[in-house]
Structures are given as C-alpha cells and as structure tokens.
Enzyme design. Structure first.
Site: not given
Lengths: 339, 339
Positions: A94, A118, A121, A123, A175, A189, A193, A288
């Site tokens: 991004k 794709e 933004v 995931g 995590g 972040d 997006k 993820g």
C-alpha cells in the site's frame, strides 16, 4: 504453464507460493492452465532464491510478478523494471501504491500489461475489484471502512473491558501488532488504505499525507462504557465522502444498527454507498498470510486472463486532488458518529 | 453508442432504464461509450413498447438484452432466441436460471455471447461475480446466506416483539411481501437462490426441487425470546456445505458473534468460507427496484466490455448433482445452529 516470480519472501510472499501450490486444481479450473513459481527474490540467503532482479525481468517466460516486499525501495525500481518489459505486477504494497501507483499504472498501460493491488487494501476482502467492476457505474457518495485489523483487535478487547495498554500488549503477544505499533495505532496504515479507496472512487488522487489522522491511543475505558450506554461501539474508521471531498481517519461512534458495529477482532469491514445500489458492506480478514496472499493470487489470475492487455485499474490518469478537508467534529464531542 | 433492449418493463425492468439514464456519465467512464435503451418489450400496451421479440432479435444494432420478465415462459424462448443470434442476455430471473441456466449458458458460449444473472441472487449484492472472479481459486467449503428480504424483514420485526401474522401484515402493507407470500415465507425463493450459489461453487448443478425447504411460518415469539436469552437470533438461511454435499433452507439460530446476526430488515447477507481467504461476508439490499436494476446494469457493462466473447459464468458444463442431503438436525431441537 504460466511462470510467475515472487519478490519478497516474507509472510505474504511465502503465502502466495503456498496458495498457488495448495489450490493448483482450482487455479487450473479457472485459468485452463497452471501457475508455477519460477523465481523467488529475497535479500536473505534462502535456498533457491535469486537476488538479482534482472534474472527475473530478462526471462521471457515470466508473465507476472508478485511484489510482496513492502516499502518504497527497491519495490518501486523492481516494479518499474518489470512493467517496462510488459510483465504484469500484482502488489500487496500500500505504501508504494499510495506514493507511485499513478505513475506505475500509466507505465503498465503503455506496455500492455497490468498493475493490480487488491491485497493492499482490506487483505482478503475483494474490495478494489468490486469497486472497479461491480460498482463502476455507481455514484459513490461514501466509503467507510474498518481497515486495520490490529486496531480493531485492540478496540474489540477494550470493549470487553481491557484498557488500551493491556489490549495492545495482548495484540503484540499474539503477533497481531508490531513491537513498534505506531503505524497501526496512530492511524497511518488506515490513512494509506482510505487514500487508495478514495482515489479509486473519486477519480482524483488522494495522498496519505493529505489526510487528517487521529489514532486510537486516547480512547479510554470510560469512552467505551459511555458508547455502550448509548448503544454504540467505537471503531477506527477511514471515511471518504464525495461531498467536499472529505477524507478522515479517526475513531467513530458506530451505532448497533450499522453492520460495521459487528465487525470485530482482526476482521475488516468496508461499507460503501452508491446512488442506485444503496449500502453495500464487505467483510473479511484484513490481514494475515493466506487471506492476503489469496488476494494477490486473484490478481495474478486476472492478469493471466488478460495477457497482452492492460486492465484498467482506474489509477493511471488520476490528477492530485486540490484539497481535502476533514469533516467537522461536533463541538464538545470527543468522537464523530457514523450516520 | 451501445443499444440494448429490456424485456419486461415491471419494477426491475423500469429500474434498468432509470439506472442507465441517471448514471449515464458513470457508465460512459467505465465503458468509453454510452448505453441506449432502444426497445422495451412488454405484454402491456405501454407507449413506445414493442410486443414482438423478433423486432428486437432481428435488429443487428442490439448487442445486449436485459431479461427482467420473471417466470419460465416466454422468458426462456426469448432468451434462447437472443443468444442464438449472438446477443448477450442479462437476467434477474432466478426461476429461469435454476430451470434452464445450464442449457442457456451453453448456447451463449456456442454463439460467442454471454448469459449473466447477477441480479437473480442477492439483489444488488455482487455475489456471483465475486464468487466467479475473486474467489474462483478458493476451495469453498460453505456458503450461508440470508437471501430473502421479505423473510428477513418479518423476522427482524418478530425479534422486536411482533408475532408472525402482524409482522407479515406489516410487510405486505409496506409492499415488501406479496399478497400470496408463500414463495417467500415457505423458503422457495431462498431455495432457488442457494441452488444457484451451490451450483456455482461446487461445479455441479443443484436444482431447487432437490433442496430440503423449511419456511418461517412455524416460528413463535417464544422461539425468539429463547434465542435472545442464548445470545442468538433466528434467521432464514440457505446453506450449502461442500461436505456431502448438503444444501438446506431453514430457520437457523445465528450467534451474536456471526456477522449475519446483524443483517436486518430487507437486507441480505451472504457468508462464504474459502480454504485460503477464510470467511468473507457480503451485505446489501437483496431486493428493490434500483439495487436489483444496478446489478443487471453491471452485467450489461461486463457483456459490452466482452462483445464477441463468451464470459464463462461457470454454468455451461454443470452436470446434475447425484444427490443432495440436508444436514441432520440435532435431536429434540427446533432449530439448527449456524456454527
């Protein structure tokens, strides 16, 4: 057999290899051909890895490159090199899209290949494709999204009674949050997006630096108690409004009746309003390894279906937006309410 | 200028004309050309309306036809005639898709045009396109959807305290339910839609008649009270599971943590589970003139972008599924729980 290369073999890059391997049968069904990872490029000394981008872009077998490096350099140089040779690039980056997406998209068009992103933004949520294809004929008046899984995880835990510090600590232990969580919890972040989303639907380039950005670090347990007493929750949203235009990143009060209210934990949700279709909402894993990698692979498939042709990603001709305002906050209120 | 025809000028058909007129600028932007409704066909004696399908299919100007008639005949005959002449057909007619979609899709392929039917499932929600394009490389293990706005409106009102009869009466007064509400409240409409979704993701043709179908007429206020005490709501779902395969239409208990819990009133929500992307959910208006018409127009745009080529809608080669079982209901329970 279609040969691809993966640039950057971290979490998402290795996920792309895994999705291609595990879902080879499904890929073959939609593509009529199989995908093969011919090269992996990484700065680390991994077995079978190349470190020279020229090996990849000079190989005429390579039709598509997956850029899962993150950051501006060398991702920008490598993407540029590939597109100039007519190799499509599918990116999860991004930061690069925000900074150089317009230029790179124009290069792709000039060289009859595609630049798709794709995975940058939402995931695994297929939001860019949906805006571009299913909703290209709609007048979009608003996009409001829960776009950062880390913040949403922290806020979900604060709603359940934790304070900010212990919710952040838990996210780090699991995590979900970086050791230095600033980019997430200060909203940067999310700003990157929503800048990409605003650019896609408005036809003007919004830049991350133009966006008013409030994070979640000042939210207290009392704020949640008060929100809950009013039938609301607190969510970090990126919000674009065509009127103005305005773009804003801030914690919002979200009423129970809004489907974003129920988007919890690391999930993302993006709500859009079109003049004909009314409200649409898309929900899924915003981060993820495998969900994000799956979005990269969906782009690879689209590029392969369109080899030799540029897929219009709605980014190539964007002029910078003249000015962006943040919507007013009601006097004396700590939060705006998502209507 | 691209000329289209609309077959059936009822609620959705007239909506298609309205969307094309109102959003002409947006359409031009994505298509590089404008859409023009050259013919409207209807059995009623409306001004400017044609009543002979041959006028339309024999006009070489016509590239795409919107079939918004509903029912099997004459929709089947007209669609057949158009596709045989290489004219793409965009349909909102779930009954026709369920009964003849496989045959019509093969005819489209043979004649290098397309048969698309986004509007037949989920109204304005772009679910078929998403399954086909964004998720074609996923192994889909489950699709669970709130697919009938009328039932969802009634159930939302029952949750708020109304009994079935008065909730149905209100839905009828507001125009959300037919005077004869059987197709909705007995689940047949949902069965047609989940049959189409199951066919798309499984690669086997599921037919409406094969599906176990329980409606909402036996749900009582006490059921809702008990569900609420357990942190759940009751939703009429169509559920496909790859294992079995099983397809089922019935009221389910949906826990608060599931995003379908918060899909209320006339909205639809469709949740899918892919092996890489995990859960995705899509939410929007499942019915209504303009949202449904917008979905038809999105198909028209895709057909125009692909003139002379068949868009693979994943329906042309489907063999009938050998057998479909309904999932077991736990002994002594009135409802299944959506896990």
């Amino acid at each position: 057999m279609i040969n691809v290369a993966i640039l950057g073999f971290g979490n998402i890059g290795s996920g792309v290899a895994e999705v291609i391997e595990k879902n080879q049968n499904e890929i073959k069904k939609v593509l009529g051909d199989s995908l093969h990872v011919k090269y992996v490029l990484d700065i680390r000394d991994l077995p079978g890895v190349v470190r020279d981008i020229n090996v990849i872009v000079n190989d005429p077998d390579i039709k598509v490159v997956c850029e899962t490096m993150g950051g501006k350099e060398p991702a920008y140089t490598y993407t540029h090199l590939a597109l100039e040779r007519g190799i499509s690039v599918c990116s999860s980056n991004k930061e690069l899209v925000d900074a150089y997406g317009v230029e790179l998209s124009a290069i792709a068009r000039e060289h009859h290949c595609s630049y798709l992103f794709e995975a940058s933004v939402g995931g695994g949520v297929p939001i860019l494709r949906t805006l571009r294809e299913a909703c290209g004929h709609e007048k979009i008046s608003r996009v409001a999204g829960i776009l950062n899984g880390t913040c949403n995880y922290i806020l979900t835990n604060m709603k359940a009674g934790k304070d900010f510090d212990s919710a952040l600590k838990e996210a780090q232990e699991k995590g979900f949050a970086e050791r230095n969580p600033a980019a997430d919890v200060e909203g940067h972040d999310t700003a990157r997006k929503i800048a990409i989303l605003a650019s896609l639907v408005s036809g003007k380039k919004f830049s991350y630096e133009q966006i008013n950005c409030e994070g979640i670090t000042n939210i207290t347990s009392e704020d949640f108690a008060q929100a809950e007493a009013n039938g609301m929750s607190i969510k970090l949203l990126g919000v674009y409004e065509a009127e103005g235009p305005s773009v804003n990143v801030a914690p919002y009060l979200v009423p129970k009746s809004n489907p974003l209210y129920n988007v919890n934990d690391v999930f993302n949700g993006i709500m859009i309003h079109g003049n004909q279709v009314d409200n649409l909402m898309f929900y899924g894993r915003g981060a993820g390894k495998l969900p994000t990698a799956s979005a990269v692979v969906s782009d690879v498939i689209e590029c392969v279906k369109n080899l030799g042709h540029n897929i219009n990603n709605n980014f190539a001709d964007l002029e910078p937006v003249a000015s962006v305002k943040a919507p007013d906050k009601p006097a004396g209120q700590k939060f705006r309410v998502l209507e």
